[in-house]
Design a protein around this motif. Structure first.
Motif, mmCIF file in Angstrom:
data_model
loop_
_atom_site.group_PDB
_atom_site.id
_atom_site.type_symbol
_atom_site.label_atom_id
_atom_site.label_comp_id
_atom_site.label_asym_id
_atom_site.label_seq_id
_atom_site.Cartn_x
_atom_site.Cartn_y
_atom_site.Cartn_z
ATOM 1 N N MET A 127 0.852 -1.194 0.000
ATOM 2 C CA MET A 127 0.000 0.000 0.000
ATOM 3 C C MET A 127 0.884 1.240 0.000
ATOM 4 O O MET A 127 1.830 1.350 0.751
ATOM 5 N N THR A 128 0.536 2.071 -0.881
ATOM 6 C CA THR A 128 1.356 3.283 -1.028
ATOM 7 C C THR A 128 0.997 4.296 0.060
ATOM 8 O O THR A 128 -0.174 4.495 0.365
ATOM 9 N N ILE A 129 2.004 4.866 0.622
ATOM 10 C CA ILE A 129 1.743 5.908 1.630
ATOM 11 C C ILE A 129 1.619 7.249 0.921
ATOM 12 O O ILE A 129 2.495 7.639 0.141
ATOM 13 N N ARG A 130 0.562 7.914 1.214
ATOM 14 C CA ARG A 130 0.347 9.235 0.570
ATOM 15 C C ARG A 130 0.351 10.321 1.632
ATOM 16 O O ARG A 130 -0.175 10.148 2.733
ATOM 17 N N ALA A 131 0.927 11.411 1.267
ATOM 18 C CA ALA A 131 0.934 12.545 2.196
ATOM 19 C C ALA A 131 -0.457 13.163 2.284
ATOM 20 O O ALA A 131 -1.281 13.000 1.375
ATOM 21 N N ILE A 132 -0.704 13.866 3.387
ATOM 22 C CA ILE A 132 -2.007 14.533 3.548
ATOM 23 C C ILE A 132 -2.066 15.739 2.602
ATOM 24 O O ILE A 132 -1.165 16.579 2.608
ATOM 25 N N GLU A 133 -3.090 15.754 1.830
ATOM 26 C CA GLU A 133 -3.224 16.872 0.874
ATOM 27 C C GLU A 133 -3.625 18.155 1.605
ATOM 28 O O GLU A 133 -4.572 18.162 2.383
ATOM 29 N N LYS A 134 -2.925 19.227 1.355
ATOM 30 C CA LYS A 134 -3.271 20.500 2.005
ATOM 31 C C LYS A 134 -2.958 21.653 1.038
ATOM 32 O O LYS A 134 -1.865 21.692 0.470
ATOM 33 N N LEU A 135 -3.891 22.476 0.870
ATOM 34 C CA LEU A 135 -3.671 23.640 0.003
ATOM 35 C C LEU A 135 -3.060 24.755 0.842
ATOM 36 O O LEU A 135 -3.513 25.033 1.947
ATOM 37 N N SER A 136 -2.054 25.362 0.263
ATOM 38 C CA SER A 136 -1.447 26.465 1.014
ATOM 39 C C SER A 136 -2.318 27.711 0.884
ATOM 40 O O SER A 136 -2.899 27.980 -0.176
ATOM 41 N N THR A 137 -2.431 28.497 1.962
ATOM 42 C CA THR A 137 -3.189 29.761 1.928
ATOM 43 C C THR A 137 -2.197 30.890 1.682
ATOM 44 O O THR A 137 -1.162 30.972 2.347
ATOM 45 N N SER A 138 -2.528 31.720 0.727
ATOM 46 C CA SER A 138 -1.605 32.810 0.407
ATOM 47 C C SER A 138 -1.725 33.897 1.461
ATOM 48 O O SER A 138 -2.803 34.425 1.704
ATOM 49 N N GLN A 139 -0.617 34.196 2.093
ATOM 50 C CA GLN A 139 -0.640 35.205 3.166
ATOM 51 C C GLN A 139 0.402 36.285 2.929
ATOM 52 O O GLN A 139 0.761 36.993 3.877
ATOM 53 N N ASN A 140 0.917 36.333 1.769
ATOM 54 C CA ASN A 140 1.930 37.343 1.431
ATOM 55 C C ASN A 140 3.138 37.238 2.350
ATOM 56 O O ASN A 140 3.806 38.226 2.639
ATOM 57 N N GLY A 141 3.356 36.151 2.893
ATOM 58 C CA GLY A 141 4.482 35.989 3.794
ATOM 59 C C GLY A 141 4.211 36.537 5.173
ATOM 60 O O GLY A 141 5.080 36.551 6.027
ATOM 61 N N LEU A 142 3.049 36.989 5.438
ATOM 62 C CA LEU A 142 2.730 37.569 6.739
ATOM 63 C C LEU A 142 1.614 36.750 7.382
ATOM 64 O O LEU A 142 1.154 35.740 6.840
ATOM 65 N N GLY A 143 1.148 37.273 8.487
ATOM 66 C CA GLY A 143 0.170 36.492 9.233
ATOM 67 C C GLY A 143 -1.229 36.616 8.692
ATOM 68 O O GLY A 143 -2.098 35.823 9.016
ATOM 69 N N ALA A 144 -1.500 37.647 7.908
ATOM 70 C CA ALA A 144 -2.862 37.828 7.418
ATOM 71 C C ALA A 144 -2.794 38.234 5.957
ATOM 72 O O ALA A 144 -1.826 38.853 5.513
ATOM 73 N N PHE A 145 -3.838 37.938 5.224
ATOM 74 C CA PHE A 145 -3.857 38.321 3.809
ATOM 75 C C PHE A 145 -4.280 39.777 3.678
ATOM 76 O O PHE A 145 -5.265 40.202 4.284
ATOM 77 N N ILE A 146 -3.513 40.532 2.940
ATOM 78 C CA ILE A 146 -3.851 41.945 2.717
ATOM 79 C C ILE A 146 -4.096 42.127 1.228
ATOM 80 O O ILE A 146 -3.211 41.817 0.416
ATOM 81 N N LEU A 147 -5.262 42.632 0.912
ATOM 82 C CA LEU A 147 -5.598 42.879 -0.495
ATOM 83 C C LEU A 147 -4.747 44.045 -1.002
ATOM 84 O O LEU A 147 -4.629 45.064 -0.329
ATOM 85 N N GLN A 148 -4.145 43.856 -2.150
ATOM 86 C CA GLN A 148 -3.239 44.896 -2.652
ATOM 87 C C GLN A 148 -3.998 46.121 -3.162
ATOM 88 O O GLN A 148 -3.477 47.228 -3.143
ATOM 89 N N CYS A 149 -5.208 45.911 -3.626
ATOM 90 C CA CYS A 149 -5.994 47.038 -4.131
ATOM 91 C C CYS A 149 -6.634 47.750 -2.951
ATOM 92 O O CYS A 149 -7.352 47.139 -2.159
ATOM 93 N N LYS A 150 -6.357 49.035 -2.820
ATOM 94 C CA LYS A 150 -6.899 49.752 -1.663
ATOM 95 C C LYS A 150 -8.039 50.691 -2.047
ATOM 96 O O LYS A 150 -8.834 51.088 -1.205
#
Lengths: 137, 394
Positions: A1-24
């Motif tokens: 049986m093949t071992i598969r890693a848990i699938e997880k989508l990365s959340t884009s956070q701009n490298g910071l703790g929260a997502f900031i919309l670039q358009c203001k």
């Protein structure tokens, strides 16, 4: 049986703790009389309310620009602007353009010809001919 | 803007047209005689003299009304002079006209015409031996020009402005509009019932509050033959439409019920009166004309052909006007959009000055300009005003 890693989508956070919309801020210009603004006027009347309510972090400024084609201008947190002329477009097409401005980063559109881009420095450092063991010619 | 006076009784074309040109012609002859006796005038001055005479002719011919005493004394009192009028009579005519010019306007001409041009004497023909031509303008009297002559209030008689048939205050409340339509229908029906159909297309007096109440109290219904019928005293209504129109025109206030009174009237009336036909074009014209006079609501021509009953007329009159701009429309109908906290709606174009004001930069710009003596007024003047400044006006 093949071992598969848990699938997880990365959340884009701009490298910071929260997502900031670039358009203001988004400027929306229309004309009361010219036919090229018909779709824009319909968008303002029927579509803008939902779009603006869904994006409270963007400031919307609606103002007439008589005798000119309708235009949307996005202002970004890097100080740049992005304008789109939406003359003769339907309200649904204008909504797509508004989403495009919302999702844009404000950076110049550049050609990407490398598979990976990073802002981090290389761990290997920059090569120098004066350092290291040198090369016997 | 040039104002055109309204003559209440414009029968002035009956003015003695045979007299005026004769008098002016004789003036022209005498002027020509004096000109030929003196030094020959250059062509330009000769043309000016002719134009002046033509203007005098036009003035005499055009604006006299038929009111007794409205004619200038020179024309009203004198018997009709022939071509061979004696010289002393002509001189008297000229004197009387000059006196009249000094007095300003008369009843017939409710405005003051610009004075005639009086060219100065030629430097080589001045009779005063001590005369020396001026080389600079210092000390010379400034007599001014004719700029804005027709805008100056002192050049117009009071009340000479155009008096419009339309009501000054436009009524827009739907209930009040319905009472006005009802009044118009009752009045037109009354005139038709008394057999004065010729008066349907005439001008009716506005009337007083008492007349308004008596008209609105009448019961107008759909008759057996399909035409409107007034059950009450329709003769008194028709009698009220024969008052002196001159007196009614001076009273600009149109009697109109308040919104509460109008709502009370509407409850009282049966809705069957709305089925009264307006197929007869004379009745339709009479009603729409009266509604225009009382409320200022003009039914456009393209809607007139679709109106067949009173209900159709009411729908046309009561429909609120379309919003002229998108911002007006949104302010009226889309309050949920305007009330969003992250949305700013500007009814007018956002200019550079507005952007500078928003960040507090505008005051600084004005101060710095004033410091350098470059700009003393506000920056945001319209281009037309700027043009005015450039021409040297303050």
């Amino acid at each position: 049986m093949t071992i598969r890693a848990i699938e997880k989508l990365s959340t884009s956070q701009n490298g910071l703790g929260a997502f900031i919309l670039q358009c203001k801020r988004m400027d929306i210009h229309y004309c009361d009389h010219s036919g090229s603004s018909r779709g824009m006027n319909a968008f303002i009347k029927h579509g803008l309310q939902r779009f603006a309510a869904a994006h409270p972090q963007i400031e919307f400024a609606v103002s007439p620009r008589p005798r000119k084609h309708p235009v949307m201008v996005g202002h970004y947190i890097n100080g740049k602007q992005k304008s789109i002329c939406v003359k003769n477009m339907e309200a649904s097409q204008i909504l797509k353009k508004a989403e495009l401005l919302r999702d844009a980063s404000g950076d110049k559109v550049k050609r990407v010809n490398k598979p990976v881009t990073s802002v981090n420095e290389s761990v290997r450092g920059v090569w120098s001919p004066y350092h290291g063991d040198g090369m016997a010619v | 803007m040039r104002r055109i006076a309204r003559l209440r009784k414009p029968a002035g074309w009956l003015a003695p047209s045979s007299r005026c040109p004769v008098a002016s012609l004789s003036r022209a002859q005498s002027a020509a005689a004096s000109t030929s006796a003196g030094a020959p005038l250059p062509t330009a001055s000769r043309t000016a003299a002719t134009t002046r005479l033509d203007a005098t002719v036009a003035r005499q011919v055009r604006f006299y009304s038929a009111k007794p005493g409205s004619l200038p004394a020179s024309l009203a009192d004198q018997p009709e002079p022939g071509v061979s009028a004696p010289e002393d009579q002509l001189a008297a005519l000229e004197e009387a006209e000059l006196l009249e010019e000094e007095a300003g306007w008369t009843d017939a001409i409710p405005y003051r015409l610009p004075p005639n041009r009086h060219p100065a004497e030629r430097p080589d023909a001045v009779s005063d031996p001590s005369y020396t031509p001026a080389e600079t303008s210092d000390g010379l009297a400034s007599v001014g020009g004719l700029e804005n002559w027709w805008d100056r209030p002192e050049n117009r008689a009071e009340g000479s402005d155009f008096a419009s048939f339309r009501a000054r205050r436009k009524v827009q409340h739907p209930d009040v509009l319905e009472t006005a339509v009802r009044r118009a229908v009752v009045e037109a029906t009354a005139l038709r019932m008394v057999g004065r159909e010729g008066d349907l297309v005439g001008s009716w007096p506005i009337g007083t509050d008492v007349e308004l109440e008596s008209v609105l109290a009448q019961d107008v219904q759909l008759g057996q033959d399909g035409a409107a019928v007034i059950a009450g005293d329709f003769q008194s209504v028709a009698r009220g439409l024969t008052a002196d129109t001159e007196a009614a025109e001076t009273d600009s206030a149109v009697p109109m019920p308040s919104t509460k009174e109008a709502a009370a009237y509407l409850e009282k009336w049966d809705s069957s009166w709305r089925r009264i036909p307006l197929a007869d074009p004379r009745i339709k014209f009479a009603v729409t004309k009266r509604v225009f006079q009382l409320t200022g609501q003009l039914i456009p021509d393209h809607k007139l052909s679709d109106i067949h009953t009173v209900a159709g007329l009411l729908a046309a009159v009561k429909t609120p006007p379309k919003a002229k701009t998108l911002s007006q429309d949104i302010q009226k109908t889309k309050q949920d959009l305007v009330s969003l906290p992250n949305l700013a709606f500007s009814p007018k174009r956002v200019t550079r000055a507005d952007k500078a004001k928003a960040v507090g930069q505008y005051k600084i710009i004005e101060e710095e300009l004033a410091k350098r003596d470059l700009q003393h007024g506000p920056l945001s003047v319209p281009p037309s005003r700027e043009k005015h400044y450039f021409k040297g006006s303050a």
